[in-house]
Motif scaffolding. Sequence first.
Motif, PDB file in Angstrom:
ATOM      1  N   THR A 213       0.849  -1.182   0.000  1.00 23.82           N
ATOM      2  CA  THR A 213       0.000   0.000   0.000  1.00 23.82           C
ATOM      3  C   THR A 213       0.893   1.242   0.000  1.00 23.82           C
ATOM      4  N   GLU A 214       0.292   2.394  -0.113  1.00 23.80           N
ATOM      5  CA  GLU A 214       1.072   3.636  -0.045  1.00 23.80           C
ATOM      6  C   GLU A 214       1.709   3.800   1.333  1.00 23.80           C
ATOM      7  N   ASP A 215       1.021   3.365   2.375  1.00 20.93           N
ATOM      8  CA  ASP A 215       1.606   3.421   3.720  1.00 20.93           C
ATOM      9  C   ASP A 215       2.819   2.501   3.819  1.00 20.93           C
ATOM     10  N   ASP A 216       2.743   1.332   3.192  1.00 21.56           N
ATOM     11  CA  ASP A 216       3.878   0.412   3.189  1.00 21.56           C
ATOM     12  C   ASP A 216       5.085   1.062   2.509  1.00 21.56           C
ATOM     13  N   LEU A 217       4.829   1.697   1.366  1.00 24.80           N
ATOM     14  CA  LEU A 217       5.930   2.345   0.640  1.00 24.80           C
ATOM     15  C   LEU A 217       6.548   3.467   1.468  1.00 24.80           C
ATOM     16  N   ALA A 218       5.720   4.200   2.182  1.00 25.19           N
ATOM     17  CA  ALA A 218       6.239   5.282   3.024  1.00 25.19           C
ATOM     18  C   ALA A 218       7.142   4.721   4.125  1.00 25.19           C
ATOM     19  N   ARG A 219       6.747   3.594   4.688  1.00 28.27           N
ATOM     20  CA  ARG A 219       7.554   2.970   5.745  1.00 28.27           C
ATOM     21  C   ARG A 219       8.878   2.458   5.176  1.00 28.27           C
ATOM     22  N   ILE A 220       8.838   1.876   3.999  1.00 26.08           N
ATOM     23  CA  ILE A 220      10.070   1.404   3.337  1.00 26.08           C
ATOM     24  C   ILE A 220      10.996   2.572   3.058  1.00 26.08           C
ATOM     25  N   ASP A 221      10.427   3.665   2.533  1.00 25.97           N
ATOM     26  CA  ASP A 221      11.240   4.854   2.220  1.00 25.97           C
ATOM     27  C   ASP A 221      11.859   5.452   3.478  1.00 25.97           C
ATOM     28  N   ALA A 222      11.107   5.464   4.568  1.00 22.48           N
ATOM     29  CA  ALA A 222      11.629   6.022   5.826  1.00 22.48           C
ATOM     30  C   ALA A 222      12.807   5.195   6.328  1.00 22.48           C
ATOM     31  N   ALA A 223      12.714   3.884   6.187  1.00 18.99           N
ATOM     32  CA  ALA A 223      13.814   3.014   6.622  1.00 18.99           C
ATOM     33  C   ALA A 223      15.054   3.248   5.769  1.00 18.99           C
ATOM     34  N   LEU A 224      14.861   3.393   4.462  1.00 18.36           N
ATOM     35  CA  LEU A 224      15.993   3.676   3.576  1.00 18.36           C
ATOM     36  C   LEU A 224      16.655   5.002   3.946  1.00 18.36           C
ATOM     37  N   ALA A 225      15.842   6.003   4.235  1.00 19.59           N
ATOM     38  CA  ALA A 225      16.394   7.312   4.595  1.00 19.59           C
ATOM     39  C   ALA A 225      17.184   7.228   5.899  1.00 19.59           C
ATOM     40  N   ALA A 226      16.666   6.473   6.878  1.00 17.65           N
ATOM     41  CA  ALA A 226      17.369   6.330   8.156  1.00 17.65           C
ATOM     42  C   ALA A 226      18.691   5.605   7.972  1.00 17.65           C
ATOM     43  N   MET A 227      18.703   4.574   7.142  1.00 19.09           N
ATOM     44  CA  MET A 227      19.931   3.831   6.893  1.00 19.09           C
ATOM     45  C   MET A 227      20.955   4.712   6.187  1.00 19.09           C
ATOM     46  N   ALA A 228      20.501   5.462   5.181  1.00 20.27           N
ATOM     47  CA  ALA A 228      21.409   6.342   4.440  1.00 20.27           C
ATOM     48  C   ALA A 228      22.006   7.414   5.346  1.00 20.27           C
ATOM     49  N   GLU A 229      21.194   7.964   6.237  1.00 18.94           N
ATOM     50  CA  GLU A 229      21.683   9.006   7.149  1.00 18.94           C
ATOM     51  C   GLU A 229      22.743   8.458   8.097  1.00 18.94           C
TER      52      GLU A 229
END
Length: 230
Positions: free
Chosen positions: A119-135
């Motif tokens: 879902t769009e919420d799932d994608l948002a959660r995936i994107d947030a995890a990627l951003a946290a890892m990159a940071e």
Amino acid sequence: MPQDFPAPLPRTRLYEQVADQITEWIARNGLGAGDRLPAERELASRLGVSRATLAQALVALEVVGAVEVRHGDGTLITGRGPREISADVRAHADRLPAVIEARDALETKLAALAAERRTEDDLARIDAALAAMAEDIGSGGRGVEGDEAFHAAVTAAGHSSLLEQLMGTLAELIRESRIESLSQPDRPQTSLAGHRRIADAIRRQDRAAAAAAMHEHVALVSDVALLTDR
């Protein structure tokens, strides 16, 4: 009739010997929970080993909970007994192939399901995890928490309660393999790139590409020093 010879003794790997040396050194010096180990360069010199071998031993000690590595704050001792540590280090190395095999089977399927059901919420959660890892990686860390959050998000996006429960039973063992993998030189950036490929395939709802990207990622996890030194 002559008796059969005993089975050959298992070969002790170098990093295991160094892990034993470290725990013995901790005990001799009366160190306990909360105390810091010397800097890696100094500790390697005291033990007479290369920094690469020392780093491998410290990772083994970290994954069994004997030490805690804090970015920018050194390596802290947790206070566990040396005999227990030695046994756990060997047990970790022995079970690692089976853990990786289970990860491949479960997470490859979950990635395919996530591509189909996200879902769009799932994608948002995936994107947030990627951003946290990159940071975290950008500031010199290994990205362990972001990596963990990413795989949890992909698992949730698969919307399979049974597979999610199975992943939960493996969570602690998978965390061990995650720490070991992300401690390899240049591995955090490579892992992040692999995560982005998985996320892109899930976003495009490409089941085959998501499964292939996850399988490739888990194969990367299996390329760790604790296995290649066996």
